[in-house]
Design a protein around this motif. Structure first.
Motif, mmCIF file in Angstrom:
data_model
loop_
_atom_site.group_PDB
_atom_site.id
_atom_site.type_symbol
_atom_site.label_atom_id
_atom_site.label_comp_id
_atom_site.label_asym_id
_atom_site.label_seq_id
_atom_site.Cartn_x
_atom_site.Cartn_y
_atom_site.Cartn_z
ATOM 1 N N GLN A 4 3.869 5.357 4.798
ATOM 2 C CA GLN A 4 2.427 5.527 4.608
ATOM 3 C C GLN A 4 1.700 5.706 5.933
ATOM 4 O OE1 GLN A 4 0.256 3.354 1.775
ATOM 5 N NE2 GLN A 4 1.982 3.006 0.423
ATOM 6 N N ASN A 13 -3.081 -3.533 0.789
ATOM 7 C CA ASN A 13 -2.325 -2.512 1.496
ATOM 8 C C ASN A 13 -3.126 -2.041 2.720
ATOM 9 O OD1 ASN A 13 -1.158 -0.210 2.439
ATOM 10 N ND2 ASN A 13 -0.825 0.694 0.431
ATOM 11 N N ASP A 67 -7.875 -4.305 -1.805
ATOM 12 C CA ASP A 67 -6.487 -3.861 -1.740
ATOM 13 C C ASP A 67 -5.816 -4.414 -0.488
ATOM 14 O OD1 ASP A 67 -4.095 -2.472 -1.690
ATOM 15 O OD2 ASP A 67 -4.982 -0.714 -2.614
ATOM 16 N N PHE A 81 -6.649 -3.527 -6.247
ATOM 17 C CA PHE A 81 -5.487 -2.675 -5.997
ATOM 18 C C PHE A 81 -5.705 -1.247 -6.486
ATOM 19 C CE2 PHE A 81 -3.600 -6.277 -4.517
ATOM 20 C CZ PHE A 81 -3.499 -7.272 -5.459
ATOM 21 N N GLU A 101 -0.746 -3.519 -10.129
ATOM 22 C CA GLU A 101 0.108 -4.427 -9.352
ATOM 23 C C GLU A 101 0.399 -5.684 -10.157
ATOM 24 O OE1 GLU A 101 1.621 -4.052 -6.584
ATOM 25 O OE2 GLU A 101 0.658 -2.350 -5.604
ATOM 26 N N ASN A 153 -9.603 -5.834 2.599
ATOM 27 C CA ASN A 153 -8.153 -5.724 2.770
ATOM 28 C C ASN A 153 -7.457 -7.074 2.730
ATOM 29 O OD1 ASN A 153 -9.091 -3.126 4.354
ATOM 30 N ND2 ASN A 153 -7.024 -2.875 3.666
ATOM 31 N N ASP A 162 8.065 1.556 2.995
ATOM 32 C CA ASP A 162 6.802 2.115 2.505
ATOM 33 C C ASP A 162 5.722 2.088 3.579
ATOM 34 O OD1 ASP A 162 8.058 2.448 0.206
ATOM 35 O OD2 ASP A 162 6.914 0.994 -0.981
ATOM 36 N N ASP A 163 5.701 0.994 4.358
ATOM 37 C CA ASP A 163 4.699 0.887 5.407
ATOM 38 C C ASP A 163 4.859 2.022 6.417
ATOM 39 O OD1 ASP A 163 3.646 -1.443 4.354
ATOM 40 O OD2 ASP A 163 5.121 -2.687 5.383
#
Lengths: 502, 87
Positions: free
Chosen positions: A350, A408, A406, A393, A435, A416, A346-347
């Motif tokens: 994204q 992410n 968040d 989130f 989440e 963050n 996912d990282d």
């Protein structure tokens, strides 16, 4: 490095070894030649007997030879250093020699480029020589903090701190024939000019720096399913098998393993985005200002891609990384290196999307579920009536009057880092979204305590079910007065709002 | 002759890689063996299969980075140089 005399003529890798001449080569190469063509070789002696080292002297009107056995990416660092040196001494004559000379080809600052092993006559023709092995491999403290180009510059006796970043990026020059070849090859694959082409390098030369194959396969698969997107997996001939594993049956994935290093470099001019582990493709893509995602483990991305525009480096933050290992063997803690467990598919996806959005203004379709804005109309009265609240989130959804939190790293949230202290002890409303993984349980519990008396706590879950809805309703009902509850089996959205007693 | 040289160099490279793999495996095996020996000395007895199932935890307490799920403890750092340079 040794200087080896040749007694009989022989040829290897396109280099002709003439009798009566001496050749400069590394110790292991000499050993191999002695095993096969021992009778053609004569005496050998250490290079120090003829080596006139360059230590930052004035080069005006002088000739300098720089040489290095290998490391295609490392030669890219030399590319920037040579340009800066030529700018400092415009009347100097610069020559270079390497077994991986491809990144230096067509460079106008260089007067000549030689293969290794090269004739020792070059030592007599030039005033100074500089041997580049072991600067960044040595593992010195300086090499752990400093970008490789700055290391090379300091070796040339140049202070790199005042030189603008743009100068330190390698510059590649291509001939018209090369560009024509590239266009022909790309067209031969059926890739159109409008396609978004992503280059993915499969492996580095060191197993230690290799990204796990199963994760690579996962993000290549997702990217190849995007409309108008083609993925080119880059490697050498030995990666043919793994390339076909990545390709599977997909018509949108192309295996580029039949090309030499220079051709792989030329092909980079077409890619719209490059994803690569710590290897030479990173340097090439950076030199071409391509959007770039670097997958780093044993080395910090900072010392390798600090000067590149449009680049995102993904580093694991674990106690043993960066370990600065420059070995040609796997990590002692396991293979592939366990630090790469921190970089998820996912990282990578994204990060790729972030770069695509920056340059084309469009997102990948796999981002759609993440980008979808939740429908909070029924509860917006509780949020709008109050001044600034907290939103945990939010994904890419940002309520207008909330501070967004968040973890992410690809979301532009106000906060963050959850370890950082939140300034407000109690707020008029908290919006907790989506989440509910076990690792976020403490965050969920703490966020409930942040609502001040008379304030609201709102939970939104995108993909819920009936049982989860009942559980979460009971849990929130324990500490709040429930004002609004809704579960839509069609969209699977859960929306619950509670008020804290005064 | 050139072909022969290339083949020989390739073979030497491959042999070196295999050797390195063996060295890594030997390192891991030595580590496991030493731990096993230590446990046996401390307790004198070990339930069958216990060591293998708990190996990642031993690794965690001994080396301190690999968790019970085989993942490393840590987080992701993301560099955003392009942002700095856009300004």
């Amino acid at each position: 490095m040794r200087v080896v005399e040749v007694k009989k003529i022989f040829e290897n890798c396109g280099i002709k070894f003439l009798p009566g001449h001496s050749y400069v080569m590394a110790e292991d190469i000499e050993a191999q030649y002695r095993a096969l063509v021992g009778d053609a070789l004569g005496m050998s002696y250490p290079i120090e007997t003829i080596y006139k080292p360059y230590k930052g002297q004035d080069l005006s009107g002088k000739k300098l030879l720089v040489f290095r056995t290998g490391g295609i990416g490392d030669l890219c660092f030399l590319n920037g250093a040579i340009r800066i040196l030529k700018k400092k001494f415009p009347t100097s004559s610069l020559r270079a020699a390497s077994a991986c000379k491809q990144p230096l080809e067509n460079l106008t600052e260089l007067d000549a480029l030689y293969d290794m092993p090269f004739d020792a006559e070059l030592f007599k023709e030039t005033d100074y020589q500089l041997f580049f092995q072991g600067i960044i491999e040595g593992g010195s403290d300086e090499s752990k903090r400093t970008h490789a180009v700055d290391m090379f510059l300091s070796y040339f006796g140049i202070d790199g701190t005042h030189i603008p970043d743009e100068e330190k990026v390698p510059r590649l020059t291509f001939t018209k024939a090369e560009i024509d070849w590239c266009q022909k090859t790309i067209a031969g694959w059926g890739i159109k000019d409008t396609d978004y082409v992503i280059g993915v390098q499969m492996e580095t030369s060191a197993p230690l720096r290799n990204f796990p194959k199963e994760k690579m396969k996962a993000f290549i698969d997702v990217l190849s399913k995007e409309p108008n997107t083609k993925v080119v997996v880059i490697g050498s001939e030995q990666h043919d098998m793994i390339g076909n594993f990545f390709k599977g049956g997909s018509p949108n994935i192309f295996v580029a393993t039949k090309f030499n290093v220079r051709q792989s470099i030329v092909l980079c001019t077409r890619y719209n985005l490059v994803i690569a582990p710590d290897s030479f493709i990173i340097q090439i893509a950076g030199a071409l200002d391509k959007p770039l995602v670097g997958l780093y483990g044993p080395f910090p991305s900072e010392v390798r891609m600090k000067y590149f525009k449009n680049s995102i480096g993904l580093d694991p933050s674990v106690p043993c990384a960066p370990c600065y290992k420059h070995d040609f063997r796997g990590c002692v803690k396991g293979f592939p290196s366990p630090c790469f467990t921190q970089i998820s598919v996912d990282d990578v996806l994204q990060a790729a999307d972030l770069l695509k959005f920056k340059f084309t203004g469009a997102h990948f379709t796999f981002m759609a579920p993440l980008m979808r804005e939740p429908n909070l109309q029924e509860v917006s009265q509780y949020m709008m009536g109050a001044d600034k609240g907290l939103c945990f989130f939010p994904g890419r959804y940002k309520p207008t009057n909330a501070v967004t939190v968040d973890p992410n790293p690809f979301v532009e949230a106000d906060i963050n880092d959850l370890a950082k202290e939140l300034r407000r002890d109690s707020v008029p409303f908290v919006l907790y979204m989506n989440e509910f993984q076990p690792k976020y349980q403490p965050v969920y519990a703490n966020s409930k305590n942040m609502v001040r008396p008379g304030g609201f706590y709102i939970v939104y879950v995108r993909e819920g079910n009936e049982q989860f809805y009942q559980e979460i309703k009971r849990d929130i009902g324990g500490s709040f007065v429930l004002l609004f509850t809704k579960f839509d089996p069609g969209t699977r959205e859960i929306l619950i709002a509670g008020k804290k007693d005064l | 002759m050139a072909d022969n040289l290339d083949i020989l160099r390739l073979q030497i490279n491959q042999q070196n890689q295999v050797l390195e793999q063996y060295r890594t495996e030997m390192y891991n095996a030595t580590l496991r063996f030493n731990l096993l020996q230590k446990i046996l000395e401390d307790r004198g007895v070990l339930v069958k299969g216990e060591f293998d199932s708990r190996w990642p935890q031993y690794l965690r307490s001994d080396i301190g980075v690999v968790g019970p799920d085989g993942m490393m403890d840590g987080s992701l750092k993301v560099s955003k140089y392009w942002e700095k340079r856009a300004a």
